[in-house]
Design an enzyme around this catalytic site. Sequence first.
Site, PDB file in Angstrom:
ATOM      1  CG  ASP A   1      37.330  26.565  42.433  1.00 11.06           C
ATOM      2  OD1 ASP A   1      37.318  27.475  43.284  1.00 11.06           O
ATOM      3  OD2 ASP A   1      37.132  26.766  41.217  1.00 11.06           O
TER       4      ASP A   1
ATOM      5  CE  LYS B   1      35.215  30.511  42.250  1.00 11.26           C
ATOM      6  NZ  LYS B   1      35.314  29.176  41.587  1.00 11.26           N
TER       7      LYS B   1
ATOM      8  CB  ILE C   1      28.486  32.656  60.046  1.00 17.32           C
ATOM      9  CG1 ILE C   1      28.243  31.175  60.372  1.00 17.32           C
ATOM     10  CG2 ILE C   1      27.184  33.343  59.672  1.00 17.32           C
ATOM     11  CD1 ILE C   1      27.475  30.964  61.653  1.00 17.32           C
TER      12      ILE C   1
ATOM     13  CB  THR D   1      36.532  36.797  36.215  1.00 20.57           C
ATOM     14  OG1 THR D   1      36.177  35.427  36.188  1.00 20.57           O
ATOM     15  CG2 THR D   1      37.885  36.978  36.819  1.00 20.57           C
TER      16      THR D   1
HETATM   17  O1  C5P Z   1      37.714  24.637  30.521  1.00 20.86           O
HETATM   18  P1  C5P Z   1      38.401  25.848  31.040  1.00 20.86           P
HETATM   19  O2  C5P Z   1      39.900  25.825  30.862  1.00 20.86           O
HETATM   20  O3  C5P Z   1      37.774  27.132  30.570  1.00 20.86           O
HETATM   21  O4  C5P Z   1      38.143  25.727  32.608  1.00 20.86           O
HETATM   22  C1  C5P Z   1      38.542  26.688  33.475  1.00 20.86           C
HETATM   23  C2  C5P Z   1      38.256  26.309  34.893  1.00 20.86           C
HETATM   24  O5  C5P Z   1      38.572  27.447  35.688  1.00 20.86           O
HETATM   25  C3  C5P Z   1      36.810  25.974  35.205  1.00 20.86           C
HETATM   26  O6  C5P Z   1      36.827  24.998  36.246  1.00 20.86           O
HETATM   27  C4  C5P Z   1      36.231  27.263  35.696  1.00 20.86           C
HETATM   28  O7  C5P Z   1      35.225  27.095  36.654  1.00 20.86           O
HETATM   29  C5  C5P Z   1      37.423  27.916  36.362  1.00 20.86           C
HETATM   30  N1  C5P Z   1      37.360  29.377  36.386  1.00 20.86           N
HETATM   31  C6  C5P Z   1      37.331  30.154  35.244  1.00 20.86           C
HETATM   32  N2  C5P Z   1      37.318  31.510  35.314  1.00 20.86           N
HETATM   33  C7  C5P Z   1      37.321  32.102  36.476  1.00 20.86           C
HETATM   34  C8  C5P Z   1      37.347  31.354  37.644  1.00 20.86           C
HETATM   35  C9  C5P Z   1      37.371  29.973  37.562  1.00 20.86           C
HETATM   36  O8  C5P Z   1      37.314  29.628  34.139  1.00 20.86           O
HETATM   37  N3  C5P Z   1      37.321  33.400  36.517  1.00 20.86           N
END
Ligand code: C5P
Length: 227
Positions: free
Chosen positions: A60, A62, A66, A115
Amino acid sequence: MTHNPIIVALDVESAEEARALVTKLGDSAGFYKVGMELYAAAGMEFVRELLGQGKDVFLDLKLYDIGETVKRAVTQVARAGVRFLTVHGSAAVMRAAVEGRGSANLQLLAVTVLTSFDQQDLADLGYPCAVEDLVALRARKAMEAGIDGLVASPLEAASLRRLIGPDAILVTPGVRSAGAAKGDQKRVATPAEALRAGANYLVMGRQITRAGDPAAAMRSVLDEIGR
Ligand code: C5P
Protein backbone atom coordinates in the site's frame (compact mmCIF):
# COMPACT_ATOMS: atom_id res chain seq x y z
CA MET A 1 -12.61 -23.45 3.62
CA THR A 2 -13.84 -20.95 1.03
CA HIS A 3 -11.77 -17.92 0.04
CA ASN A 4 -10.54 -15.91 3.04
CA PRO A 5 -11.23 -12.25 2.15
CA ILE A 6 -9.33 -10.75 5.09
CA ILE A 7 -6.11 -8.85 4.40
CA VAL A 8 -4.30 -8.16 7.68
CA ALA A 9 -2.71 -4.68 7.88
CA LEU A 10 0.79 -4.99 9.33
CA ASP A 11 0.88 -1.44 10.71
CA VAL A 12 3.95 -1.97 12.91
CA GLU A 13 7.34 -0.34 13.14
CA SER A 14 9.75 -3.19 12.53
CA ALA A 15 10.23 -6.46 10.70
CA GLU A 16 10.57 -8.21 14.09
CA GLU A 17 7.15 -7.04 15.21
CA ALA A 18 5.59 -7.95 11.86
CA ARG A 19 7.25 -11.37 11.89
CA ALA A 20 5.90 -12.07 15.38
CA LEU A 21 2.35 -11.26 14.21
CA VAL A 22 2.66 -13.41 11.09
CA THR A 23 3.87 -16.30 13.27
CA LYS A 24 0.99 -15.86 15.72
CA LEU A 25 -1.55 -15.76 12.87
CA GLY A 26 -0.07 -18.88 11.24
CA ASP A 27 -2.37 -20.47 8.67
CA SER A 28 -5.32 -18.32 9.73
CA ALA A 29 -4.04 -15.46 7.51
CA GLY A 30 -2.67 -15.68 4.01
CA PHE A 31 -2.75 -12.07 2.83
CA TYR A 32 -0.92 -9.12 4.42
CA LYS A 33 -0.90 -5.40 3.75
CA VAL A 34 2.45 -3.65 4.05
CA GLY A 35 1.96 0.11 4.28
CA MET A 36 4.32 3.06 4.31
CA GLU A 37 5.46 2.63 7.92
CA LEU A 38 6.63 -0.97 7.67
CA TYR A 39 7.91 -0.37 4.14
CA ALA A 40 10.03 2.53 5.39
CA ALA A 41 11.33 0.36 8.24
CA ALA A 42 11.88 -2.98 6.52
CA GLY A 43 11.46 -2.40 2.78
CA MET A 44 11.28 -4.94 -0.02
CA GLU A 45 13.47 -7.30 1.97
CA PHE A 46 10.60 -7.96 4.36
CA VAL A 47 8.08 -8.07 1.50
CA ARG A 48 10.22 -10.79 -0.12
CA GLU A 49 10.35 -12.65 3.18
CA LEU A 50 6.53 -12.72 3.33
CA LEU A 51 6.30 -13.82 -0.30
CA GLY A 52 8.90 -16.51 0.42
CA GLN A 53 6.58 -17.91 3.11
CA GLY A 54 3.84 -18.26 0.52
CA LYS A 55 1.88 -15.23 1.75
CA ASP A 56 0.15 -12.79 -0.59
CA VAL A 57 1.23 -9.18 -0.22
CA PHE A 58 -0.73 -5.98 -0.71
CA LEU A 59 1.85 -3.18 -0.96
CA ASP A 60 0.00 0.00 0.00
CA LEU A 61 2.37 2.68 -1.24
CA LYS A 62 -0.20 4.91 -2.99
CA LEU A 63 2.27 5.86 -5.72
CA TYR A 64 2.00 9.32 -7.25
CA ASP A 65 4.74 10.79 -9.45
CA ILE A 66 5.58 11.55 -13.07
CA GLY A 67 4.61 8.75 -15.44
CA GLU A 68 8.10 7.40 -16.13
CA THR A 69 8.91 7.13 -12.41
CA VAL A 70 5.62 5.39 -11.60
CA LYS A 71 6.06 2.99 -14.52
CA ARG A 72 9.57 1.97 -13.46
CA ALA A 73 8.66 1.58 -9.77
CA VAL A 74 5.64 -0.56 -10.64
CA THR A 75 7.83 -2.78 -12.82
CA GLN A 76 10.07 -3.46 -9.80
CA VAL A 77 7.12 -4.26 -7.55
CA ALA A 78 5.60 -6.53 -10.21
CA ARG A 79 8.88 -8.44 -10.59
CA ALA A 80 8.99 -9.16 -6.86
CA GLY A 81 5.70 -11.08 -7.04
CA VAL A 82 3.52 -8.69 -5.05
CA ARG A 83 -0.22 -9.30 -5.57
CA PHE A 84 -1.84 -5.84 -4.96
CA LEU A 85 -0.29 -2.37 -5.24
CA THR A 86 -2.04 0.99 -4.74
CA VAL A 87 -1.57 4.08 -6.88
CA HIS A 88 -3.40 7.40 -6.74
CA GLY A 89 -6.38 7.68 -9.06
CA SER A 90 -4.98 10.35 -11.34
CA ALA A 91 -5.32 9.30 -14.99
CA ALA A 92 -1.65 9.74 -15.99
CA VAL A 93 -0.43 7.87 -12.90
CA MET A 94 -2.84 5.00 -13.50
CA ARG A 95 -1.90 4.66 -17.18
CA ALA A 96 1.81 4.62 -16.30
CA ALA A 97 1.20 1.97 -13.61
CA VAL A 98 -0.63 -0.27 -16.07
CA GLU A 99 2.25 0.11 -18.53
CA GLY A 100 4.84 -0.70 -15.84
CA ARG A 101 2.97 -3.80 -14.71
CA GLY A 102 3.09 -5.23 -18.23
CA SER A 103 2.00 -8.86 -18.26
CA ALA A 104 2.90 -9.59 -14.61
CA ASN A 105 0.35 -10.97 -12.14
CA LEU A 106 0.38 -7.80 -10.05
CA GLN A 107 -3.10 -6.30 -9.64
CA LEU A 108 -3.29 -2.52 -9.47
CA LEU A 109 -5.71 -0.78 -7.12
CA ALA A 110 -6.52 2.91 -7.38
CA VAL A 111 -7.26 5.21 -4.50
CA THR A 112 -9.93 7.58 -5.86
CA VAL A 113 -10.04 10.29 -3.17
CA LEU A 114 -8.42 9.75 0.23
CA THR A 115 -11.22 9.13 2.72
CA SER A 116 -9.63 11.70 5.03
CA PHE A 117 -10.42 14.39 2.39
CA ASP A 118 -13.52 16.52 2.64
CA GLN A 119 -14.98 19.27 0.46
CA GLN A 120 -12.61 21.86 1.92
CA ASP A 121 -9.54 19.74 1.14
CA LEU A 122 -10.68 19.50 -2.49
CA ALA A 123 -11.30 23.25 -2.61
CA ASP A 124 -7.76 23.78 -1.24
CA LEU A 125 -6.46 21.72 -4.18
CA GLY A 126 -8.45 23.88 -6.59
CA TYR A 127 -11.00 21.15 -7.41
CA PRO A 128 -14.43 22.81 -7.41
CA CYS A 129 -16.41 19.55 -7.28
CA ALA A 130 -18.18 17.39 -4.72
CA VAL A 131 -16.15 14.54 -3.17
CA GLU A 132 -18.59 11.89 -4.45
CA ASP A 133 -18.43 13.26 -8.01
CA LEU A 134 -14.62 13.12 -7.99
CA VAL A 135 -14.75 9.56 -6.59
CA ALA A 136 -17.08 8.52 -9.42
CA LEU A 137 -15.01 10.29 -12.10
CA ARG A 138 -11.79 8.68 -10.93
CA ALA A 139 -13.42 5.26 -10.62
CA ARG A 140 -14.47 5.51 -14.28
CA LYS A 141 -11.01 6.71 -15.33
CA ALA A 142 -9.44 3.83 -13.41
CA MET A 143 -11.47 1.29 -15.37
CA GLU A 144 -10.62 3.06 -18.65
CA ALA A 145 -6.92 2.97 -17.78
CA GLY A 146 -6.98 -0.81 -17.18
CA ILE A 147 -6.70 -0.65 -13.39
CA ASP A 148 -7.90 -3.86 -11.71
CA GLY A 149 -9.79 -2.40 -8.79
CA LEU A 150 -10.31 0.26 -6.15
CA VAL A 151 -9.75 0.81 -2.48
CA ALA A 152 -12.83 2.39 -0.97
CA SER A 153 -14.76 2.94 2.21
CA PRO A 154 -17.31 0.17 2.82
CA LEU A 155 -19.91 2.92 2.83
CA GLU A 156 -19.06 3.73 -0.82
CA ALA A 157 -18.74 0.09 -1.87
CA ALA A 158 -22.28 -0.48 -3.12
CA SER A 159 -22.37 2.60 -5.36
CA LEU A 160 -18.85 1.94 -6.67
CA ARG A 161 -19.67 -1.69 -7.40
CA ARG A 162 -22.51 -0.51 -9.65
CA LEU A 163 -20.11 1.84 -11.41
CA ILE A 164 -17.17 -0.52 -11.97
CA GLY A 165 -19.10 -3.70 -12.71
CA PRO A 166 -18.88 -7.18 -11.22
CA ASP A 167 -15.33 -8.09 -12.25
CA ALA A 168 -13.29 -5.24 -10.79
CA ILE A 169 -11.73 -5.79 -7.34
CA LEU A 170 -13.10 -3.76 -4.45
CA VAL A 171 -10.99 -3.64 -1.28
CA THR A 172 -12.40 -1.93 1.81
CA PRO A 173 -10.59 -0.86 4.99
CA GLY A 174 -12.63 0.76 7.78
CA VAL A 175 -14.11 -2.57 8.82
CA ARG A 176 -14.99 -3.48 12.42
CA SER A 177 -17.03 -6.25 13.98
CA ALA A 178 -19.96 -5.00 16.04
CA GLY A 179 -18.65 -4.13 19.50
CA ALA A 180 -14.96 -3.92 18.51
CA ALA A 181 -13.02 -0.72 19.29
CA LYS A 182 -13.13 1.69 16.37
CA GLY A 183 -9.89 3.53 17.18
CA ASP A 184 -9.65 6.58 14.91
CA GLN A 185 -12.04 5.12 12.29
CA LYS A 186 -15.25 7.12 12.17
CA ARG A 187 -17.30 5.61 9.37
CA VAL A 188 -17.07 1.85 9.70
CA ALA A 189 -19.07 -1.16 8.58
CA THR A 190 -19.01 -4.72 9.85
CA PRO A 191 -17.19 -7.36 7.77
CA ALA A 192 -20.53 -8.89 6.69
CA GLU A 193 -21.94 -5.48 5.69
CA ALA A 194 -18.83 -4.66 3.64
CA LEU A 195 -19.05 -7.99 1.78
CA ARG A 196 -22.78 -7.52 1.17
CA ALA A 197 -22.06 -4.06 -0.24
CA GLY A 198 -19.82 -5.67 -2.86
CA ALA A 199 -16.32 -5.77 -1.35
CA ASN A 200 -14.10 -8.69 -2.42
CA TYR A 201 -11.42 -8.11 0.23
CA LEU A 202 -11.47 -6.46 3.65
CA VAL A 203 -8.41 -4.82 5.16
CA MET A 204 -8.39 -5.30 8.92
CA GLY A 205 -5.69 -4.03 11.24
CA ARG A 206 -5.99 -3.37 14.92
CA GLN A 207 -9.04 -5.52 15.64
CA ILE A 208 -6.85 -8.50 14.76
CA THR A 209 -3.26 -7.33 15.29
CA ARG A 210 -3.85 -5.81 18.74
CA ALA A 211 -5.90 -8.71 20.04
CA GLY A 212 -4.36 -10.80 22.83
CA ASP A 213 -4.71 -13.81 20.52
CA PRO A 214 -4.64 -12.57 16.89
CA ALA A 215 -5.39 -16.03 15.43
CA ALA A 216 -8.51 -16.33 17.62
CA ALA A 217 -9.57 -12.80 16.60
CA MET A 218 -9.16 -13.79 12.94
CA ARG A 219 -11.14 -16.99 13.44
CA SER A 220 -13.97 -15.09 15.06
CA VAL A 221 -14.15 -12.68 12.08
CA LEU A 222 -14.15 -15.66 9.69
CA ASP A 223 -16.96 -17.27 11.73
CA GLU A 224 -18.89 -14.03 11.56
CA ILE A 225 -18.79 -14.05 7.76
CA GLY A 226 -19.33 -17.77 7.46
CA ARG A 227 -15.91 -18.72 6.01
O1 C5P B 1 -6.43 -0.84 12.28
P1 C5P B 1 -7.40 -0.62 11.18
O2 C5P B 1 -8.27 -1.81 10.87
O3 C5P B 1 -8.19 0.66 11.34
O4 C5P B 1 -6.44 -0.44 9.92
C1 C5P B 1 -6.92 -0.13 8.69
C2 C5P B 1 -5.83 -0.09 7.67
O5 C5P B 1 -6.43 0.39 6.46
C3 C5P B 1 -4.68 0.84 7.96
O6 C5P B 1 -3.51 0.26 7.38
C4 C5P B 1 -5.04 2.11 7.26
O7 C5P B 1 -3.94 2.83 6.79
C5 C5P B 1 -5.82 1.60 6.07
N1 C5P B 1 -6.80 2.56 5.55
C6 C5P B 1 -7.87 3.02 6.29
N2 C5P B 1 -8.78 3.88 5.75
C7 C5P B 1 -8.65 4.28 4.52
C8 C5P B 1 -7.59 3.83 3.75
C9 C5P B 1 -6.67 2.95 4.30
O8 C5P B 1 -8.02 2.68 7.46
N3 C5P B 1 -9.55 5.08 4.03
